[in-house]
Scaffold this motif. Structure first.
Motif, mmCIF file in Angstrom:
data_model
loop_
_atom_site.group_PDB
_atom_site.id
_atom_site.type_symbol
_atom_site.label_atom_id
_atom_site.label_comp_id
_atom_site.label_asym_id
_atom_site.label_seq_id
_atom_site.Cartn_x
_atom_site.Cartn_y
_atom_site.Cartn_z
ATOM 1 N N ARG A 118 -50.527 -88.587 -97.768
ATOM 2 C CA ARG A 118 -49.364 -89.134 -98.472
ATOM 3 C C ARG A 118 -48.364 -89.766 -97.529
ATOM 4 O O ARG A 118 -47.292 -90.162 -97.961
ATOM 5 C CB ARG A 118 -48.639 -87.996 -99.228
ATOM 6 N N ILE A 119 -48.677 -89.842 -96.237
ATOM 7 C CA ILE A 119 -47.608 -90.164 -95.277
ATOM 8 C C ILE A 119 -46.915 -91.502 -95.556
ATOM 9 O O ILE A 119 -45.726 -91.613 -95.378
ATOM 10 C CB ILE A 119 -48.036 -90.060 -93.796
ATOM 11 N N ASP A 120 -47.654 -92.505 -96.012
ATOM 12 C CA ASP A 120 -47.009 -93.800 -96.283
ATOM 13 C C ASP A 120 -46.054 -93.736 -97.472
ATOM 14 O O ASP A 120 -45.104 -94.501 -97.557
ATOM 15 C CB ASP A 120 -48.069 -94.869 -96.589
ATOM 16 N N LYS A 121 -46.332 -92.824 -98.424
ATOM 17 C CA LYS A 121 -45.581 -92.801 -99.692
ATOM 18 C C LYS A 121 -44.685 -91.577 -99.816
ATOM 19 O O LYS A 121 -44.156 -91.286 -100.885
ATOM 20 C CB LYS A 121 -46.572 -92.794 -100.873
ATOM 21 N N ARG A 122 -44.564 -90.826 -98.735
ATOM 22 C CA ARG A 122 -43.870 -89.545 -98.754
ATOM 23 C C ARG A 122 -42.460 -89.643 -99.357
ATOM 24 O O ARG A 122 -42.036 -88.814 -100.149
ATOM 25 C CB ARG A 122 -43.773 -89.054 -97.302
ATOM 26 N N LYS A 123 -41.764 -90.714 -98.973
ATOM 27 C CA LYS A 123 -40.359 -90.849 -99.388
ATOM 28 C C LYS A 123 -40.221 -90.967 -100.900
ATOM 29 O O LYS A 123 -39.192 -90.640 -101.469
ATOM 30 C CB LYS A 123 -39.732 -92.076 -98.725
ATOM 31 N N GLN A 124 -41.272 -91.447 -101.567
ATOM 32 C CA GLN A 124 -41.187 -91.638 -103.019
ATOM 33 C C GLN A 124 -41.181 -90.317 -103.786
ATOM 34 O O GLN A 124 -40.618 -90.222 -104.868
ATOM 35 C CB GLN A 124 -42.391 -92.455 -103.516
ATOM 36 N N GLN A 144 -39.806 -83.523 -96.536
ATOM 37 C CA GLN A 144 -40.570 -84.427 -95.658
ATOM 38 C C GLN A 144 -40.620 -83.872 -94.244
ATOM 39 O O GLN A 144 -41.678 -83.844 -93.611
ATOM 40 C CB GLN A 144 -39.902 -85.801 -95.613
ATOM 41 N N MET A 145 -39.460 -83.382 -93.754
ATOM 42 C CA MET A 145 -39.393 -82.886 -92.383
ATOM 43 C C MET A 145 -40.192 -81.593 -92.222
ATOM 44 O O MET A 145 -40.930 -81.423 -91.242
ATOM 45 C CB MET A 145 -37.930 -82.642 -91.959
ATOM 46 N N SER A 146 -40.044 -80.657 -93.202
ATOM 47 C CA SER A 146 -40.757 -79.379 -93.055
ATOM 48 C C SER A 146 -42.274 -79.591 -93.104
ATOM 49 O O SER A 146 -43.034 -78.954 -92.375
ATOM 50 C CB SER A 146 -40.290 -78.349 -94.097
ATOM 51 N N SER A 147 -42.715 -80.533 -93.936
ATOM 52 C CA SER A 147 -44.162 -80.821 -93.998
ATOM 53 C C SER A 147 -44.639 -81.453 -92.693
ATOM 54 O O SER A 147 -45.727 -81.150 -92.209
ATOM 55 C CB SER A 147 -44.468 -81.776 -95.147
ATOM 56 N N LYS A 148 -43.791 -82.329 -92.137
ATOM 57 C CA LYS A 148 -44.156 -83.010 -90.897
ATOM 58 C C LYS A 148 -44.319 -81.991 -89.761
ATOM 59 O O LYS A 148 -45.297 -82.035 -88.999
ATOM 60 C CB LYS A 148 -43.051 -84.018 -90.538
ATOM 61 N N ASN A 161 -41.619 -71.066 -96.793
ATOM 62 C CA ASN A 161 -43.037 -70.958 -97.093
ATOM 63 C C ASN A 161 -43.826 -72.088 -96.434
ATOM 64 O O ASN A 161 -44.881 -71.867 -95.838
ATOM 65 C CB ASN A 161 -43.207 -71.001 -98.610
ATOM 66 N N ARG A 162 -43.270 -73.309 -96.533
ATOM 67 C CA ARG A 162 -43.993 -74.464 -96.003
ATOM 68 C C ARG A 162 -44.136 -74.392 -94.481
ATOM 69 O O ARG A 162 -45.152 -74.736 -93.917
ATOM 70 C CB ARG A 162 -43.240 -75.737 -96.407
ATOM 71 N N LEU A 163 -43.071 -73.878 -93.820
ATOM 72 C CA LEU A 163 -43.089 -73.880 -92.356
ATOM 73 C C LEU A 163 -43.799 -72.674 -91.752
ATOM 74 O O LEU A 163 -44.506 -72.787 -90.774
ATOM 75 C CB LEU A 163 -41.655 -73.920 -91.828
ATOM 76 N N PHE A 164 -43.573 -71.501 -92.347
ATOM 77 C CA PHE A 164 -44.025 -70.296 -91.644
ATOM 78 C C PHE A 164 -45.184 -69.543 -92.298
ATOM 79 O O PHE A 164 -45.933 -68.871 -91.615
ATOM 80 C CB PHE A 164 -42.846 -69.334 -91.450
ATOM 81 N N ALA A 165 -45.312 -69.656 -93.628
ATOM 82 C CA ALA A 165 -46.316 -68.822 -94.299
ATOM 83 C C ALA A 165 -47.719 -69.035 -93.747
ATOM 84 O O ALA A 165 -48.518 -68.120 -93.699
ATOM 85 C CB ALA A 165 -46.286 -69.082 -95.793
#
Ligand code: UDP
Ligand code: MG
Length: 254
Positions: free
Chosen positions: A125-131, A138-142, A216-220
């Motif tokens: 999804r990286i090109d469309k992430r902002k949508q 966005q940052m935590s997923s990155k 959850n996204r960063l550490f789980a």
């Protein structure tokens, strides 16, 4: 429906009552023109809202919809795994129920798996992430994706994206654990399968709320990360070269 379909679209669902009908309509619109056999396997992960009654109505309206409900809320990986186990298709597509993944991309996945002669195509999804996501998400997923790639020596651009299409044999020996949905590309590669990526659309959640926060996204998944690294280093594969006195070589051994 008796004959196995070409493709099973497998979806985990927790509190998605407002998304299910538009989701099924959208998948049907994407796949009907292809004139292929398909089924839509939706696992209700013991939702607290009306998801299950919506699913029962959808199953009555659409013969392609197969719905099942878990006894208790077991998490996304478990609901996904329950759906994969029930799926009958030669290809299995997985996506989320909230329409963040766009069903219009499904034909692109089928084209890519044939064109690239690979076993699994992962959406990125990286090109469309902002949508479809706010800045924090966005940052935590990155960050989570970067750490995952660093530890597992991977180059997956978007391991958190569960929009994928793979051959059913990819999951035959899969080790399943909570959070495994984030590691499918790496787990498939451990078993010797070829994985590629394609860019996909990414949209705002149609209705309802996300089940995950930054924590959850960063550490789980960091705990799982080391288990996956261990598997990469320690799990072995082998091929039988020749056999005598066996009735015939089994598919599993080849
Ligand atoms: N989900 C599930 N069980 C859970 C949590 C989530 O089946 O306990 C499903 C959810 O309905 C959705 C998918 O997993 O189809 C991804 O969840 P969500 O959209 O909340 O995650 P996000 O996109 O925010 O990371
Ligand atoms: Mg979502």
């Amino acid at each position: 429906m008796t004959e196995a379909p070409l493709i099973s679209v497998v979806i985990p669902c927790y509190n998605e009552q407002g998304n299910l009908r538009p989701l099924v309509t959208s998948i049907s619109e994407a796949l009907e023109p292809l004139k292929i056999g398909y089924e839509i396997v939706i696992t209700d992960d013991c939702s607290k809202d009306d998801s299950w009654s919506v699913l029962q109505k959808l199953a009555a309206d659409y013969p392609t919809v197969c719905a099942q409900r878990l006894v208790r809320n077991s998490g996304q990986s478990a609901a996904l795994w329950a759906g994969i186990n029930a799926a009958r298709g030669r290809y299995i597509a997985t996506l989320d129920a909230d329409l963040q993944n766009d069903p219009k991309d499904l034909p692109k996945f089928l084209e890519a798996i044939k064109a690239n002669e690979c076993d699994c195509v992962c959406g990125s999804r990286i090109d469309k992430r902002k949508q479809g996501d706010n800045f924090v998400r966005q940052m935590s997923s990155k960050i989570a994706n970067g750490v995952r790639n660093w530890i597992t020596r991977e180059t997956v651009t978007d391991s958190g994206c569960c929009y994928r299409l793979f051959k059913r044999e990819c999951v035959a020996n899969l080790k399943f654990f909570k959070g495994m949905h984030r590691f499918f590309p790496t787990l498939f590669k451990i078993d010797g399968y070829r994985v590629t990526e394609i860019p996909v659309n990414h949209q705002l959640r149609l209705s309802g709320v996300s089940n995950y926060g930054v924590w959850n996204r960063l550490f789980a998944s960091s705990y799982d990360l080391f288990a996956v690294r261990w598997m990469q280093k320690r799990m072995f594969r082998f091929q039988i070269k020749e056999q005598v006195n066996f009735p015939e070589p089994t598919e599993k051994n080849l």
